[in-house]
Enzyme design. Structure first.
Site, PDB file in Angstrom:
ATOM      1  N   TYR A 299      57.011   1.405 -77.997  1.00  0.00           N
ATOM      2  CA  TYR A 299      58.172   0.726 -78.581  1.00  0.00           C
ATOM      3  C   TYR A 299      57.977   0.460 -80.068  1.00  0.00           C
ATOM      4  O   TYR A 299      56.875   0.137 -80.504  1.00  0.00           O
ATOM      5  CB  TYR A 299      58.404  -0.628 -77.897  1.00  0.00           C
ATOM      6  CG  TYR A 299      58.540  -0.560 -76.399  1.00  0.00           C
ATOM      7  CD1 TYR A 299      58.767   0.649 -75.748  1.00  0.00           C
ATOM      8  CD2 TYR A 299      58.443  -1.703 -75.623  1.00  0.00           C
ATOM      9  CE1 TYR A 299      58.893   0.702 -74.383  1.00  0.00           C
ATOM     10  CE2 TYR A 299      58.568  -1.660 -74.255  1.00  0.00           C
ATOM     11  CZ  TYR A 299      58.789  -0.454 -73.632  1.00  0.00           C
ATOM     12  OH  TYR A 299      58.909  -0.409 -72.283  1.00  0.00           O
ATOM     13  N   GLU A 373      64.922 -24.467 -64.212  1.00  0.00           N
ATOM     14  CA  GLU A 373      66.191 -23.741 -64.030  1.00  0.00           C
ATOM     15  C   GLU A 373      67.388 -24.370 -64.734  1.00  0.00           C
ATOM     16  O   GLU A 373      68.472 -23.775 -64.760  1.00  0.00           O
ATOM     17  CB  GLU A 373      66.471 -23.559 -62.540  1.00  0.00           C
ATOM     18  CG  GLU A 373      65.477 -22.584 -61.918  1.00  0.00           C
ATOM     19  CD  GLU A 373      65.822 -22.194 -60.508  1.00  0.00           C
ATOM     20  OE1 GLU A 373      66.121 -23.111 -59.713  1.00  0.00           O
ATOM     21  OE2 GLU A 373      65.801 -20.986 -60.205  1.00  0.00           O
TER      22      GLU A 373
END
Ligand SMILES: [Zn+2]
Ligand SMILES: [Zn+2]
Length: 392
Positions: A299, A373
Site C-alpha cells: 500500500y 459501542e
C-alpha cells in the site's frame, strides 16, 4: 440538518449495535467477504438504496440527494476480518474458529450502513450524491481499494473527495482525531533467499556460509535507513524472519529472510527499493553467495488533503464539539485507503472507542480487541453529516 442527523443517529443506534453484533459474530477473511457482502446488499435493499458489485465482494451504493450532479462525496468502509482467535467472552463472540473482527472493520461497515440509512431518509434535504464504498480486503495485499479503483469505483460519478473512518483503541470514546498531510506509511514486503554452499561445519573453507552472509546483510540493510535517508523523513526497515539451518554441525545451503519496509514519502520509498536491491545483491555476491530478492510492493502512504482536513475539523467540531477533536499521531502502520487518497482528496480519521473504566483498552489486531459501542452512534452520525454537508 445537523440536529436531524444527530437525533436519527441516536434513534437508530440500538438497531446498528445489533447489526455490529451480527457482523462481529460472522467475520470473514480478506477477499472472502461473501456473506458480509450479501448482508450489506440486503440492508441497502431494505433501505431502498441502489448498489452494484465490484471486485467480487465489494458493494458500491449510490444515494442521490437534490441536484445529484452538483457534487459527489465518497464514504468508505472496509469489511474484512483477521486470522486471529477471539478471546473475548461476549455474547456476540466470533462463531468462526480462528477468524475475528480484530481491527474493527465490523464497526466501520456498521457505521456506513447507519449513515446510508440516515442519508437516504433525508435525501430531499441535502444536495449532491453520496457514493458508499463497502470494500473488501483491506488487511491483505494487493488491497481491496486498488482492485475497486481498477474496476472504476472512482468514476461514474467521480467523487470530489473521500472519507474513511477507523476505530482507535487509544482514543477515548466520544472523541475523534484527525491529521493533515502524511498520516500513515507505505508498506512493502521483503523476501530474500541467500544461497550458499552447505557442508560440514568443521570445514567452513569448503562451504559458502549463508548464515554468516545473512548476518552481515541484516546489519548492513540498517545503514539504508540510518545513512541514506533524511533523518526528518520517517521510515522503517525491519527484518522480521530468519530461517536456515537445523543443527550444530552442518552449514546449511540457504537462509531465508523476510521483512517490511515502510515510508511516508513516495519518492524515498522507491529510491530505497533500489538501494535495498543494490546493497543486498552486491554484499551477497561479494561473500560468494547468490540471492533471490523480491520486494512485494504494498500500500502507498496515506495522505490527508489539507483543505479537506480543515473542512473535516469543522464538521467534527459541529458534531461532537471542538474539545473532543484531537490530532491523530503519525503512524508507520499502513492502510489501503492510501490508494484512494492518491487519486482524489482524502481524509482518513479516527473514531475513539476506548473506555478505561470498562476495561476496553486492547489494541487492534489482538485477540481481546473490542470497542465501547456508544461509539457507533457517533460514527453513524458523523459519516452521515460528512456525506450530507461537505462541499469541496
Ligand atoms: Zn487492521
Ligand atoms: Zn483496519
Amino acid at each position: 440538518m445537523l440536529e436531524k442527523i444527530k437525533s436519527l443517529a441516536k434513534q437508530y443506534a440500538p438497531e446498528f449495535v445489533d447489526i455490529r453484533h451480527h457482523l462481529h459474530a460472522h467475520p470473514e477473511l480478506s477477499y472472502q467477504e461473501f456473506e458480509t457482502a450479501r448482508f450489506v446488499q440486503q440492508k441497502l435493499q431494505e433501505f431502498g438504496i441502489p448498489f452494484e458489485i465490484k471486485a467480487t465482494t465489494g458493494v458500491i451504493g449510490l444515494i442521490k440527494g437534490k441536484n445529484p450532479d452538483k457534487r459527489t462525496i465518497a464514504l468508505r468502509a472496509d469489511m474484512d476480518a483477521l486470522p486471529i482467535q477471539e478471546e473475548n467472552n461476549i455474547p456476540y463472540r466470533s462463531t468462526r474458529e480462528g477468524v475475528m473482527h480484530a481491527c474493527g472493520h465490523d464497526v466501520h461497515t456498521t457505521c456506513l450502513l447507519g449513515a446510508a440509512k440516515i442519508l437516504n431518509e433525508l435525501k430531499d434535504e441535502w444536495e449532491g450524491t453520496v457514493k458508499l464504498i463497502f470494500q473488501p480486503g483491506e488487511e491483505k495485499n494487493p488491497g481491496g481499494a486498488s482492485l475497486l479503483i481498477k474496476e472504476g469505483v472512482l468514476e461514474n460519478p467521480r467523487p470530489s473527495c473521500i472519507f474513511g473512518l477507523h476505530v482507535h483503541p487509544g482514543l477515548a470514546v466520544g472523541k475523534m482525531s484527525f491529521r493533515s498531510g502524511k498520516v500513515m506509511a507505505s508498506a512493502d514486503e521483503l523476501y530474500i533467499t541467500i544461497k550458499g554452499k552447505g557442508g560440514h561445519a568443521a570445514s567452513p573453507h569448503l562451504c559458502i556460509d549463508p548464515i554468516l552472509i545473512a548476518s552481515h546483510l541484516i546489519v548492513s540493510l540498517q545503514q539504508i535507513v540510518s545513512r541514506n535517508n533524511n533523518p526528518h523523513n520517517p521510515t522503517v526497515l525491519s527484518i522480521t524472519a530468519i530461517q536456515g539451518g537445523s543443527t550444530t554441525n552442518v552449514i546449511p545451503n540457504e537462509v531465508k529472510l523476510k521483512g517490511t519496509f515502510r515510508a511516508m514519502d513516495e519518492g524515498w520509498r522507491f529510491k530505497a527499493h533500489d538501494l535495498i536491491r543494490q546493497l543486498s545483491t552486491n554484499l551477497v555476491k561479494s561473500m560468494g553467495g547468490e540471492i533471490d530478492l523480491l520486494i512485494d510492493v504494498g500500500y502507498p502512504s496515506v495522505y490527508n488533503n489539507e483543505a479537506l482536513h480543515e473542512i473535516a475539523l469543522v464538521k467534527a467540531a459541529d458534531y461532537i464539539g471542538a474539545a473532543n477533536v484531537e490530532e491523530t499521531e503519525k503512524r508507520m502502520g499502513a492502510e489501503d485507503f492510501g490508494y484512494y487518497s492518491q487519486q482524489i482528496p482524502g481524509c482518513f480519521f479516527r473514531l475513539g472507542v476506548m473506555n478505561e473504566a470498562k476495561g476496553i483498552t486492547s489494541n487492534v489486531h489482538t485477540p481481546t480487541f473490542n470497542i465501547d459501542e456508544s461509539a457507533i452512534e457517533t460514527g453513524i452520525g458523523m459519516m452521515a453529516w460528512l456525506g450530507a454537508s461537505v462541499k469541496l
